[in-house]
Design a protein around this motif. Structure first.
Motif, PDB file in Angstrom:
ATOM      1  N   ARG A  40       0.837  -1.192   0.000  1.00 45.22           N
ATOM      2  CA  ARG A  40       0.000   0.000   0.000  1.00 45.22           C
ATOM      3  C   ARG A  40       0.874   1.246   0.000  1.00 45.22           C
ATOM      4  NH1 ARG A  40      -3.079  -3.147   4.056  1.00 45.22           N
ATOM      5  NH2 ARG A  40      -5.010  -3.756   3.041  1.00 45.22           N
ATOM      6  N   ASN A  41       0.300   2.334  -0.453  1.00 41.51           N
ATOM      7  CA  ASN A  41       0.939   3.652  -0.413  1.00 41.51           C
ATOM      8  C   ASN A  41       2.253   3.700  -1.191  1.00 41.51           C
ATOM      9  OD1 ASN A  41      -1.168   4.625   1.231  1.00 41.51           O
ATOM     10  ND2 ASN A  41      -0.149   3.778   3.035  1.00 41.51           N
ATOM     11  N   LEU A  42       2.304   3.018  -2.305  1.00 40.75           N
ATOM     12  CA  LEU A  42       3.468   3.061  -3.178  1.00 40.75           C
ATOM     13  C   LEU A  42       3.455   4.399  -3.904  1.00 40.75           C
ATOM     14  CD1 LEU A  42       5.778   1.180  -4.123  1.00 40.75           C
ATOM     15  CD2 LEU A  42       4.302   0.488  -6.002  1.00 40.75           C
ATOM     16  N   PRO A  43       4.544   5.148  -3.876  1.00 44.17           N
ATOM     17  CA  PRO A  43       4.563   6.445  -4.563  1.00 44.17           C
ATOM     18  C   PRO A  43       4.218   6.288  -6.047  1.00 44.17           C
ATOM     19  CG  PRO A  43       6.495   6.212  -3.168  1.00 44.17           C
ATOM     20  CD  PRO A  43       5.805   4.880  -3.188  1.00 44.17           C
ATOM     21  N   ASP A  44       3.499   7.270  -6.580  1.00 48.82           N
ATOM     22  CA  ASP A  44       3.048   7.212  -7.973  1.00 48.82           C
ATOM     23  C   ASP A  44       4.204   7.022  -8.945  1.00 48.82           C
ATOM     24  OD1 ASP A  44       0.401   7.473  -7.290  1.00 48.82           O
ATOM     25  OD2 ASP A  44       0.384   9.661  -7.554  1.00 48.82           O
ATOM     26  N   GLU A  45       5.312   7.723  -8.723  1.00 47.29           N
ATOM     27  CA  GLU A  45       6.435   7.608  -9.653  1.00 47.29           C
ATOM     28  C   GLU A  45       7.037   6.207  -9.642  1.00 47.29           C
ATOM     29  OE1 GLU A  45       7.874   9.633  -5.877  1.00 47.29           O
ATOM     30  OE2 GLU A  45       6.256  10.013  -7.286  1.00 47.29           O
ATOM     31  N   VAL A  46       7.043   5.557  -8.486  1.00 49.59           N
ATOM     32  CA  VAL A  46       7.545   4.179  -8.394  1.00 49.59           C
ATOM     33  C   VAL A  46       6.586   3.238  -9.109  1.00 49.59           C
ATOM     34  CG1 VAL A  46       8.129   2.289  -6.820  1.00 49.59           C
ATOM     35  CG2 VAL A  46       8.798   4.630  -6.260  1.00 49.59           C
ATOM     36  N   HIS A  47       5.297   3.440  -8.882  1.00 47.53           N
ATOM     37  CA  HIS A  47       4.290   2.603  -9.535  1.00 47.53           C
ATOM     38  C   HIS A  47       4.352   2.770 -11.048  1.00 47.53           C
ATOM     39  CE1 HIS A  47       0.216   1.452 -10.917  1.00 47.53           C
ATOM     40  NE2 HIS A  47       0.424   0.456 -10.067  1.00 47.53           N
ATOM     41  N   ASN A  48       4.485   4.000 -11.514  1.00 49.60           N
ATOM     42  CA  ASN A  48       4.583   4.252 -12.960  1.00 49.60           C
ATOM     43  C   ASN A  48       5.816   3.596 -13.563  1.00 49.60           C
ATOM     44  OD1 ASN A  48       2.216   5.728 -12.913  1.00 49.60           O
ATOM     45  ND2 ASN A  48       3.274   7.691 -12.678  1.00 49.60           N
ATOM     46  N   HIS A  49       6.933   3.705 -12.852  1.00 50.81           N
ATOM     47  CA  HIS A  49       8.167   3.076 -13.343  1.00 50.81           C
ATOM     48  C   HIS A  49       8.008   1.563 -13.396  1.00 50.81           C
ATOM     49  CE1 HIS A  49      12.406   2.375 -14.066  1.00 50.81           C
ATOM     50  NE2 HIS A  49      12.381   1.498 -13.088  1.00 50.81           N
ATOM     51  N   LEU A  50       7.409   0.994 -12.367  1.00 55.19           N
ATOM     52  CA  LEU A  50       7.193  -0.450 -12.333  1.00 55.19           C
ATOM     53  C   LEU A  50       6.283  -0.888 -13.473  1.00 55.19           C
ATOM     54  CD1 LEU A  50       7.744  -3.079 -10.795  1.00 55.19           C
ATOM     55  CD2 LEU A  50       5.760  -2.558  -9.376  1.00 55.19           C
ATOM     56  N   GLU A  65       5.890   0.648 -16.392  1.00 51.58           N
ATOM     57  CA  GLU A  65       6.646   0.753 -17.646  1.00 51.58           C
ATOM     58  C   GLU A  65       7.643  -0.386 -17.799  1.00 51.58           C
ATOM     59  OE1 GLU A  65       8.372   4.628 -17.456  1.00 51.58           O
ATOM     60  OE2 GLU A  65       6.430   5.639 -17.638  1.00 51.58           O
ATOM     61  N   GLN A  66       8.310  -0.716 -16.706  1.00 54.78           N
ATOM     62  CA  GLN A  66       9.288  -1.813 -16.738  1.00 54.78           C
ATOM     63  C   GLN A  66       8.589  -3.134 -17.010  1.00 54.78           C
ATOM     64  OE1 GLN A  66      12.132  -1.647 -13.542  1.00 54.78           O
ATOM     65  NE2 GLN A  66      12.549  -3.830 -13.667  1.00 54.78           N
ATOM     66  N   ALA A  67       7.440  -3.343 -16.386  1.00 51.14           N
ATOM     67  CA  ALA A  67       6.675  -4.568 -16.613  1.00 51.14           C
ATOM     68  C   ALA A  67       6.236  -4.658 -18.064  1.00 51.14           C
ATOM     69  CB  ALA A  67       5.456  -4.596 -15.685  1.00 51.14           C
ATOM     70  N   SER A  68       5.796  -3.545 -18.609  1.00 51.24           N
ATOM     71  CA  SER A  68       5.352  -3.522 -20.002  1.00 51.24           C
ATOM     72  C   SER A  68       6.512  -3.854 -20.945  1.00 51.24           C
ATOM     73  CB  SER A  68       4.775  -2.150 -20.335  1.00 51.24           C
ATOM     74  OG  SER A  68       4.407  -2.082 -21.681  1.00 51.24           O
ATOM     75  N   SER A  69       7.674  -3.283 -20.682  1.00 49.18           N
ATOM     76  CA  SER A  69       8.824  -3.549 -21.560  1.00 49.18           C
ATOM     77  C   SER A  69       9.297  -4.996 -21.454  1.00 49.18           C
ATOM     78  CB  SER A  69       9.970  -2.587 -21.259  1.00 49.18           C
ATOM     79  OG  SER A  69      10.550  -2.871 -20.015  1.00 49.18           O
ATOM     80  N   ASN A  70       9.033  -5.635 -20.319  1.00 49.21           N
ATOM     81  CA  ASN A  70       9.401  -7.043 -20.136  1.00 49.21           C
ATOM     82  C   ASN A  70       8.244  -7.986 -20.434  1.00 49.21           C
ATOM     83  OD1 ASN A  70      12.072  -6.563 -19.356  1.00 49.21           O
ATOM     84  ND2 ASN A  70      11.455  -6.165 -17.249  1.00 49.21           N
ATOM     85  N   ARG A  71       7.134  -7.412 -20.912  1.00 50.58           N
ATOM     86  CA  ARG A  71       5.932  -8.183 -21.246  1.00 50.58           C
ATOM     87  C   ARG A  71       5.433  -9.013 -20.078  1.00 50.58           C
ATOM     88  NH1 ARG A  71       6.137  -9.581 -27.542  1.00 50.58           N
ATOM     89  NH2 ARG A  71       7.177  -7.691 -28.193  1.00 50.58           N
ATOM     90  N   ARG A  72       5.353  -8.345 -18.925  1.00 51.47           N
ATOM     91  CA  ARG A  72       4.861  -8.977 -17.710  1.00 51.47           C
ATOM     92  C   ARG A  72       3.768  -8.101 -17.106  1.00 51.47           C
ATOM     93  NH1 ARG A  72      10.737  -9.445 -15.040  1.00 51.47           N
ATOM     94  NH2 ARG A  72      11.450 -11.347 -16.019  1.00 51.47           N
ATOM     95  N   ILE A 121       2.278  -6.161 -13.745  1.00 52.64           N
ATOM     96  CA  ILE A 121       2.977  -5.438 -12.681  1.00 52.64           C
ATOM     97  C   ILE A 121       3.304  -6.390 -11.535  1.00 52.64           C
ATOM     98  CG2 ILE A 121       2.733  -3.625 -10.936  1.00 52.64           C
ATOM     99  CD1 ILE A 121       1.101  -2.040 -12.957  1.00 52.64           C
ATOM    100  N   GLU A 122       2.388  -7.276 -11.212  1.00 52.18           N
ATOM    101  CA  GLU A 122       2.623  -8.243 -10.143  1.00 52.18           C
ATOM    102  C   GLU A 122       3.798  -9.165 -10.479  1.00 52.18           C
ATOM    103  OE1 GLU A 122       0.440 -11.998  -7.913  1.00 52.18           O
ATOM    104  OE2 GLU A 122      -0.754 -10.654  -9.165  1.00 52.18           O
ATOM    105  N   ALA A 123       3.848  -9.656 -11.712  1.00 59.77           N
ATOM    106  CA  ALA A 123       4.941 -10.542 -12.126  1.00 59.77           C
ATOM    107  C   ALA A 123       6.273  -9.796 -12.126  1.00 59.77           C
ATOM    108  CB  ALA A 123       4.658 -11.121 -13.508  1.00 59.77           C
ATOM    109  N   GLU A 124       6.255  -8.523 -12.504  1.00 57.61           N
ATOM    110  CA  GLU A 124       7.492  -7.735 -12.505  1.00 57.61           C
ATOM    111  C   GLU A 124       7.997  -7.524 -11.081  1.00 57.61           C
ATOM    112  OE1 GLU A 124      10.690  -5.960 -14.312  1.00 57.61           O
ATOM    113  OE2 GLU A 124       9.027  -7.006 -15.277  1.00 57.61           O
ATOM    114  N   ALA A 125       7.087  -7.179 -10.169  1.00 56.06           N
ATOM    115  CA  ALA A 125       7.476  -7.002  -8.766  1.00 56.06           C
ATOM    116  C   ALA A 125       8.023  -8.306  -8.200  1.00 56.06           C
ATOM    117  CB  ALA A 125       6.280  -6.516  -7.949  1.00 56.06           C
ATOM    118  N   ARG A 126       7.394  -9.420  -8.550  1.00 51.10           N
ATOM    119  CA  ARG A 126       7.856 -10.728  -8.088  1.00 51.10           C
ATOM    120  C   ARG A 126       9.263 -11.006  -8.618  1.00 51.10           C
ATOM    121  NH1 ARG A 126       4.472 -13.761 -10.610  1.00 51.10           N
ATOM    122  NH2 ARG A 126       2.787 -13.354  -9.157  1.00 51.10           N
TER     123      ARG A 126
END
Length: 81
Positions: free
Chosen positions: A7-17, A19-26, A28-33
């Motif tokens: 909870r309470n993840l900063p917006d910029e961190v969430h946005n970066h995550l 984008e990173q998930a999208s570039s890795n074709r995952r 957001i949950e799979a990218e965080a994992r």
């Protein structure tokens, strides 16, 4: 396997995550994992450099003989025809 909610993840961190998930074709949950798992593996395996050192230390190639001064001479430019 454990579950968690962040909870309470900063917006910029969430946005970066996202984008990173999208570039890795995952998702957001799979990218965080993947980030958490790779962090765990790196900490417990000592990282790539430590793995190399462990693997080759018995061969006697790790030590002072590898401490060579860096060659800073400028190389010649390549010619392409």
């Amino acid at each position: 396997m454990g579950n968690m909610m962040i909870r309470n993840l900063p917006d910029e961190v969430h946005n970066h995550l996202r984008e990173q998930a999208s570039s890795n074709r995952r998702s957001i949950e799979a990218e965080a994992r993947a980030i958490l798992v790779s962090s765990y593996v790196a900490k417990h395996s000592g990282g790539f450099g430590q793995q190399l050192r462990s693997r080759f230390q018995d061969m006697g190639v790790i030590g002072e003989e590898l401490s060579q001064p860096r060659d800073k001479t400028v190389g010649e430019a390549a010619e392409f025809s």
